[in-house]
Design an enzyme around this catalytic site. Structure first.
Site, PDB file in Angstrom:
ATOM      1  N   GLU A 173      -1.058 -11.695  -0.921  1.00 30.49           N
ATOM      2  CA  GLU A 173      -2.413 -11.958  -0.415  1.00 30.49           C
ATOM      3  C   GLU A 173      -3.355 -10.764  -0.551  1.00 30.49           C
ATOM      4  O   GLU A 173      -4.093 -10.418   0.389  1.00 30.49           O
ATOM      5  CB  GLU A 173      -2.343 -12.423   1.045  1.00 30.49           C
ATOM      6  CG  GLU A 173      -1.647 -13.768   1.200  1.00 30.49           C
ATOM      7  CD  GLU A 173      -1.704 -14.305   2.623  1.00 30.49           C
ATOM      8  OE1 GLU A 173      -2.236 -13.602   3.511  1.00 30.49           O
ATOM      9  OE2 GLU A 173      -1.222 -15.426   2.850  1.00 30.49           O
ATOM     10  N   GLU A 291       3.473 -20.163   0.187  1.00 34.74           N
ATOM     11  CA  GLU A 291       3.260 -20.207   1.639  1.00 34.74           C
ATOM     12  C   GLU A 291       2.480 -21.469   1.961  1.00 34.74           C
ATOM     13  O   GLU A 291       1.389 -21.688   1.427  1.00 34.74           O
ATOM     14  CB  GLU A 291       2.488 -18.986   2.158  1.00 34.74           C
ATOM     15  CG  GLU A 291       3.345 -17.755   2.347  1.00 34.74           C
ATOM     16  CD  GLU A 291       2.653 -16.673   3.158  1.00 34.74           C
ATOM     17  OE1 GLU A 291       2.034 -17.025   4.196  1.00 34.74           O
ATOM     18  OE2 GLU A 291       2.721 -15.509   2.763  1.00 34.74           O
TER      19      GLU A 291
END
Length: 316
Positions: A173, A291
């Site tokens: 991320e 995710e």
């Protein structure tokens, strides 16, 4: 009112499903590792401190692959803190989740645990505070057979055979301002490309996942993905995407979430196809949706409150 019809035929095949689609994720976060899968004082813990009740439940799920060690955690993590004799490992301030990290569980222990639950490991390297050389060292430690500093160190620490980790994430991320050492798309793309080169020079057989957008609501989406791909396209196999859906006891919010997810995936596919065409390449980069979850904030808060209350009683 017209009636809907559903036709099901086992011979209607669109394509093969990669078994890794049913993978999972373990991060050094809250109770996931410590007291979740690892709790030496638990009456059902094995000799390594892993909870056998959790192992038995996970074996029933038949999970094909599990991503580790993060997550936001990995962007501040030094993987060398988690190798060697446990009693000599340092306790660090863990900045992502604001806790003390004891490093009792590291890459070697987690590999052992994946064997207990009959799964494979998807490893992540630190591209927040970490550097390309450190990622290459980790691949050498895990995958090289021997005769070098890092591979021989693995042997000295009790693992004579390589771990043979084939799927690696180039950070986590990095588009998110919350991430430790958040980077721009161009800075991350350049860093990921150079890291990928070193990692594949160490082990040409590995597959790599670059960080795509972690949330389509961010202003950087989908330009982030385009820039990252323009830097890394020929060096990676996958681009990651993440998505969480929050609802408060409203089942319709959950049921409608597939529309948003479908649009998200379509946008990423279009971005990949654009960069593929721009580069005049035959290679196709695929998506790693590594995710995803549906979260009820009320339930989540209640569980946290119960756990915090229990922890306070244990301390007292």
């Amino acid at each position: 009112m017209k009636e809907a019809k559903l036709i099901v035929n086992k011979d209607f095949v669109i394509g093969e499903i990669d078994k890794r689609l049913y993978g999972s994720f373990v991060e050094h976060m809250r109770r996931v590792v410590y007291t979740g899968i690892y709790e030496p004082t638990h009456p059902l813990a094995d000799k390594q401190g892993f909870r056998t009740d959790v192992i038995d439940l996970l074996k029933e799920l038949n999970i094909p692959i599990i991503r580790y060690p993060g997550g936001n955690f990995v962007s501040g993590y030094d993987w060398t803190d988690g190798i060697g004799p446990v009693e000599k490992r340092p306790t660090r301030l863990e900045l992502a989740w604001k806790v003390h990290e004891t490093n009792e569980v590291g890459i070697d222990e987690f590999v052992d645990w994946t064997k207990k639950v009959n799964t494979e490991l998807m490893a992540a390297v630190n591209l927040g505070t970490g550097f390309a050389k450190e990622a290459g060292n980790m691949v050498e430690y895990c995958n090289h057979s021997g005769g070098t500093y890092w591979s021989d160190l693995r042997k000295a620490f009790g693992h004579k055979q390589p771990h043979h980790i084939k799927l690696w994430c180039l950070g986590n991320e990095m588009d998110g301002p919350w991430q430790i050492n958040h980077l721009t798309a161009d800075d991350y793309g350049k860093k990921a490309k150079e890291t990928a080169k070193i990692m594949k020079w160490v082990d040409p057989s590995i597959e790599l996942v670059a960080c795509g957008s972690s949330d389509p609501a961010l202003a950087s989406f989908p330009d982030w993905d385009r820039v990252v791909l323009e830097n890394t396209y020929e060096d990676i196999e996958y681009l990651s995407i993440h998505r969480y859906y929050f609802y408060e006891n409203n089942i319709l919010d959950y049921l409608y979430s597939y529309i948003d997810m479908n649009n998200y995936i379509k946008s990423i596919v279009s971005t990949i196809d654009f960069v593929k065409a721009k580069k005049r390449t035959k290679k196709t980069v695929h998506i790693s949706f590594d995710e995803y979850n549906v979260v009820n904030p009320v339930i989540n808060q209640t569980i946290d409150t119960m756990r915090n209350g229990r922890n306070q009683k244990e301390k007292a």
